[in-house]
Design a protein around this motif. Structure first.
Motif, PDB file in Angstrom:
ATOM      1  N   PRO A   1       0.794  -1.233   0.000  1.00  0.00           N
ATOM      2  CA  PRO A   1       0.000   0.000   0.000  1.00  0.00           C
ATOM      3  C   PRO A   1       0.824   1.280   0.000  1.00  0.00           C
ATOM      4  O   PRO A   1       0.321   2.334  -0.383  1.00  0.00           O
ATOM      5  CB  PRO A   1      -0.843  -0.108   1.278  1.00  0.00           C
ATOM      6  N   ALA A   2       2.080   1.215   0.399  1.00  0.00           N
ATOM      7  CA  ALA A   2       2.920   2.416   0.443  1.00  0.00           C
ATOM      8  C   ALA A   2       4.000   2.387  -0.642  1.00  0.00           C
ATOM      9  O   ALA A   2       5.041   3.025  -0.505  1.00  0.00           O
ATOM     10  CB  ALA A   2       3.552   2.563   1.814  1.00  0.00           C
ATOM     11  N   ARG A   3       3.745   1.691  -1.737  1.00  0.00           N
ATOM     12  CA  ARG A   3       4.712   1.578  -2.838  1.00  0.00           C
ATOM     13  C   ARG A   3       5.256   2.948  -3.223  1.00  0.00           C
ATOM     14  O   ARG A   3       4.516   3.909  -3.395  1.00  0.00           O
ATOM     15  CB  ARG A   3       4.045   0.930  -4.051  1.00  0.00           C
ATOM     16  N   GLY A   4       6.582   3.010  -3.359  1.00  0.00           N
ATOM     17  CA  GLY A   4       7.235   4.243  -3.787  1.00  0.00           C
ATOM     18  C   GLY A   4       7.712   5.129  -2.657  1.00  0.00           C
ATOM     19  O   GLY A   4       8.507   6.041  -2.884  1.00  0.00           O
ATOM     20  N   ARG A   5       7.241   4.875  -1.433  1.00  0.00           N
ATOM     21  CA  ARG A   5       7.630   5.698  -0.290  1.00  0.00           C
ATOM     22  C   ARG A   5       8.969   5.232   0.287  1.00  0.00           C
ATOM     23  O   ARG A   5       9.383   4.089   0.096  1.00  0.00           O
ATOM     24  CB  ARG A   5       6.564   5.625   0.814  1.00  0.00           C
ATOM     25  N   VAL A   6       9.613   6.132   1.021  1.00  0.00           N
ATOM     26  CA  VAL A   6      10.854   5.815   1.732  1.00  0.00           C
ATOM     27  C   VAL A   6      10.534   5.684   3.211  1.00  0.00           C
ATOM     28  O   VAL A   6       9.797   6.496   3.777  1.00  0.00           O
ATOM     29  CB  VAL A   6      11.921   6.904   1.509  1.00  0.00           C
ATOM     30  N   VAL A   7      11.090   4.648   3.825  1.00  0.00           N
ATOM     31  CA  VAL A   7      10.839   4.373   5.231  1.00  0.00           C
ATOM     32  C   VAL A   7      12.173   4.092   5.919  1.00  0.00           C
ATOM     33  O   VAL A   7      13.077   3.527   5.318  1.00  0.00           O
ATOM     34  CB  VAL A   7       9.852   3.191   5.387  1.00  0.00           C
ATOM     35  N   ASP A   8      12.292   4.547   7.162  1.00  0.00           N
ATOM     36  CA  ASP A   8      13.489   4.282   7.957  1.00  0.00           C
ATOM     37  C   ASP A   8      13.186   3.171   8.947  1.00  0.00           C
ATOM     38  O   ASP A   8      12.149   3.191   9.618  1.00  0.00           O
ATOM     39  CB  ASP A   8      13.913   5.528   8.740  1.00  0.00           C
ATOM     40  N   THR A   9      14.088   2.203   9.039  1.00  0.00           N
ATOM     41  CA  THR A   9      13.908   1.163  10.041  1.00  0.00           C
ATOM     42  C   THR A   9      14.188   1.759  11.414  1.00  0.00           C
ATOM     43  O   THR A   9      14.941   2.721  11.544  1.00  0.00           O
ATOM     44  CB  THR A   9      14.856  -0.026   9.814  1.00  0.00           C
TER      45      THR A   9
END
Length: 200
Positions: free
Chosen positions: A158-166
């Motif tokens: 659902p969040a394809r294309g977004r950047v996420v930090d672990t």
């Protein structure tokens, strides 16, 4: 009506120009991690190389990231890749660095279950309820932040294309405010060009 391909092309040109300015700035870099790559980036990937990666993993790369690695650059000279946030932008071959289990060819095509704005009581238990589940499926590692933390690009879900930090803890990964990879990367360049020492 504006063609989104034209818009992406303009963004890529702007990013490449800012990167060139950063690379030509005199003196030692002050941005955290930049001393390892010094704003140099490796050569672009060919269309054939990108298609081979997508075919092998059964996934399409987001257009802005795909455009970046085929027109601006890919990987680079530092121990953690080329010009990019934190310790640098990793090569696409390093996609599996965040996985807790063994990688397999279908891992990138499996949806990343985490959604922006959702509150998790226990992220790991909800994102990977079964013992064999991989919580970071559907993500490609972009950069190493140090101390085991990573920046990831979501390829599937659902969040394809977004950047996420672990991040450790029950609340799970932190979504950046950026709508896509190129916005995240350009925000880093803007921080570099005004002389910031850290990027968040």
């Amino acid at each position: 009506m504006v063609d989104s391909r034209d818009d992406l092309s303009a963004r890529l040109v702007r990013v490449a120009s800012k990167l060139a300015v950063a690379a030509s700035s005199p003196g030692e870099p002050v941005m955290f991690g930049a001393d390892s790559h010094r704003f140099r980036i490796g050569p672009v990937l060919t269309e054939d190389e990108v298609v081979a990666f997508e075919t092998r993993h059964g996934v399409g790369l987001p257009p802005d990231y795909r455009g970046f690695i085929t027109t601006v650059g890919h990987g680079g000279p530092g121990p953690f890749g080329g010009a990019g946030p934190f310790y640098g932008l990793l090569a696409i071959e390093d996609w599996e660095w965040t996985l807790q289990g063994d990688p397999d060819a279908t891992m990138l095509a499996r949806p990343f279950a985490t959604e922006p704005g959702r509150v998790y009581e226990n992220w790991l238990a909800e994102a990977a309820p079964d013992e064999d589940d991989e919580p970071f499926r559907g993500t490609l590692v972009l950069s190493h932040q140090g101390c085991g933390d990573l920046s990831l690009l979501i390829l599937t879900g659902p969040a394809r294309g977004r950047v996420v930090d672990t991040s450790p803890g029950k609340h799970g990964p932190h979504f950046t405010a950026d709508p896509d990879f190129l916005s995240w990367y350009e925000r880093w360049l803007d921080a570099v060009l005004v002389g910031d020492r850290h990027f968040r």
